[in-house]
Motif scaffolding. Structure first.
Motif, PDB file in Angstrom:
ATOM      1  N   THR A  63     -11.839  93.748 -48.903  1.00 40.55           N
ATOM      2  CA  THR A  63     -12.257  94.110 -47.828  1.00 40.55           C
ATOM      3  C   THR A  63     -12.273  93.101 -46.656  1.00 40.55           C
ATOM      4  N   GLY A  64     -12.835  91.733 -47.038  1.00 39.53           N
ATOM      5  CA  GLY A  64     -12.789  90.969 -45.956  1.00 39.53           C
ATOM      6  C   GLY A  64     -11.599  90.318 -45.436  1.00 39.53           C
ATOM      7  N   VAL A  65     -10.687  90.121 -46.335  1.00 37.57           N
ATOM      8  CA  VAL A  65      -9.421  89.605 -46.096  1.00 37.57           C
ATOM      9  C   VAL A  65      -8.651  90.546 -45.140  1.00 37.57           C
TER      10      VAL A  65
ATOM     11  N   ALA B 118     -10.450  91.080 -41.719  1.00 32.19           N
ATOM     12  CA  ALA B 118     -10.228  89.802 -41.093  1.00 32.19           C
ATOM     13  C   ALA B 118      -8.627  89.414 -40.767  1.00 32.19           C
TER      14      ALA B 118
ATOM     15  N   CYS C 195     -12.476  84.429 -47.867  1.00 33.82           N
ATOM     16  CA  CYS C 195     -13.177  85.412 -48.496  1.00 33.82           C
ATOM     17  C   CYS C 195     -13.426  85.384 -49.979  1.00 33.82           C
TER      18      CYS C 195
ATOM     19  N   LEU D 240      -7.977  81.915 -44.571  1.00 30.75           N
ATOM     20  CA  LEU D 240      -8.525  83.292 -44.535  1.00 30.75           C
ATOM     21  C   LEU D 240      -8.834  83.583 -46.068  1.00 30.75           C
ATOM     22  N   GLY D 241      -7.693  83.680 -46.931  1.00 28.72           N
ATOM     23  CA  GLY D 241      -7.827  84.091 -48.284  1.00 28.72           C
ATOM     24  C   GLY D 241      -8.881  83.332 -49.024  1.00 28.72           C
TER      25      GLY D 241
ATOM     26  N   VAL E 278      -7.397  89.779 -53.352  1.00 24.81           N
ATOM     27  CA  VAL E 278      -7.302  89.413 -52.014  1.00 24.81           C
ATOM     28  C   VAL E 278      -5.979  89.283 -51.686  1.00 24.81           C
TER      29      VAL E 278
ATOM     30  N   THR F 290     -10.871  88.742 -58.117  1.00 24.94           N
ATOM     31  CA  THR F 290     -10.970  88.536 -56.779  1.00 24.94           C
ATOM     32  C   THR F 290      -9.678  87.825 -56.201  1.00 24.94           C
TER      33      THR F 290
ATOM     34  N   PHE G 197     -16.694  83.527 -50.455  1.00 30.44           N
ATOM     35  CA  PHE G 197     -17.818  84.219 -50.022  1.00 30.44           C
ATOM     36  C   PHE G 197     -18.074  85.374 -51.091  1.00 30.44           C
ATOM     37  N   ALA G 198     -17.069  86.134 -51.441  1.00 28.54           N
ATOM     38  CA  ALA G 198     -17.109  87.041 -52.590  1.00 28.54           C
ATOM     39  C   ALA G 198     -17.539  86.733 -53.851  1.00 28.54           C
TER      40      ALA G 198
ATOM     41  N   GLY H  40     -14.219  90.972 -51.390  1.00 20.69           N
ATOM     42  CA  GLY H  40     -13.081  89.986 -51.126  1.00 20.69           C
ATOM     43  C   GLY H  40     -11.968  90.673 -50.308  1.00 20.69           C
TER      44      GLY H  40
END
Length: 268
Positions: free
Chosen positions: A240-242, A245, A101, A97-98, A144, A140, A104-105, A238
């Motif tokens: 926000t995504g982690v 999710a 993210c 997960l980390g 994260v 990032t 991507f970020a 990053g």
């Protein structure tokens, strides 16, 4: 103005400050001298190896080698994020997960900068791509890590409140909203503090390095502003995504809290 070259003797002289730190640890019985020695040796070895790797990459401008180096950096960053979680997600989610993210970020932000503002030729040139990715990725990673840690620890601590909101008819997104906000604030606070203090309280490393290398201060400031914008964007994406999710992973489609998907354990 030419850059001032540093000799090995200059570095050895600066290392006396580390020796002083070790002496203070011994005098005050802090028991930090061993950790200080190990950290110093690791730093020297790691930076020396990085220097050799970058020299090789710069002499072989290849999208393949640049991509492999970037993936290696992200893989190590993913390990650091996982190691700093007190309560980790079970299975491959803990690492994936980390890392996903951050991939991507940091990837999106770095490619955006390389293809627009910096515009090297070719755009994937490692002299520009690797340092930019390193600066964005390092911050990032912090966002994260803090976001995921705050999410899992706050959910564990406020389990009763979240489950009460679920029983009162809130869906999982509404029930987790206070926890999500707390996690996002924790993740973004370091970069917000850094931007607020940059210039007046501290001169960032990149800007200082450029000035010491002979660059015009006004131009160094422009690059530092660009880097801070990129770091803020990468951290925000990053984190926000982690957090989102992670919250989705710790609930299910039936709007139940699933803390059984967390494993207990202290950070390594």
């Amino acid at each position: 103005m030419n850059a001032i070259a540093l000799s090995n003797w200059d570095l050895a002289l600066a290392a006396l400050l580390i020796v002083i730190n070790g002496g203070l640890s011994l005098a005050l019985s802090l028991r930090l001298e061993r950790q200080l020695l190990i950290s110093t040796i690791r730093m020297i070895v790691q930076l020396t190896l990085v220097g050799l790797v970058l020299t090789t990459l710069f002499s072989h401008v290849s999208p393949l080698w640049t991509s492999l180096a970037a993936l290696a950096m992200i893989a190590f960053a993913g390990h650091e994020v996982t190691a700093r979680q007190e309560r980790r997600l079970t299975g491959g989610w803990s690492y994936g997960l980390g890392t996903g993210c951050m991939l991507f970020a940091a990837g999106v932000v770095t490619i955006f900068a390389l293809s627009t503002q910096v515009s090297p030729d070719p755009w994937y040139h490692p002299r520009y791509a690797i340092p930019l990715l390193g600066m964005v990725l390092g911050n990032t990673m912090t966002g994260v890590s803090l976001g995921l840690h705050t999410l899992t620890s706050t959910l564990t601590r406020e389990r009763a409140a979240v489950e009460a909101r679920l029983m009162l008819g809130a869906d999982r997104h509404e029930a987790l909203l206070p926890v999500t906000r707390t996690a996002m604030k924790a993740a973004m606070m370091p970069i917000i503090n850094s931007m607020a203090a940059t210039g007046l309280v501290a001169l960032p490393g990149m800007m200082t390095g450029q000035i010491l290398a002979g660059a015009d201060p006004a131009e160094a400031v422009k690059y530092q502003i660009l880097v801070m914008f990129l770091i803020a964007g990468g951290t925000s994406i990053g984190a926000t995504g982690v957090v989102l999710a992670g919250g989705r992973r710790l609930t299910d489609a039936r709007h139940r809290l699933r803390l059984d998907r967390l494993q207990a354990g202290k950070a390594a």
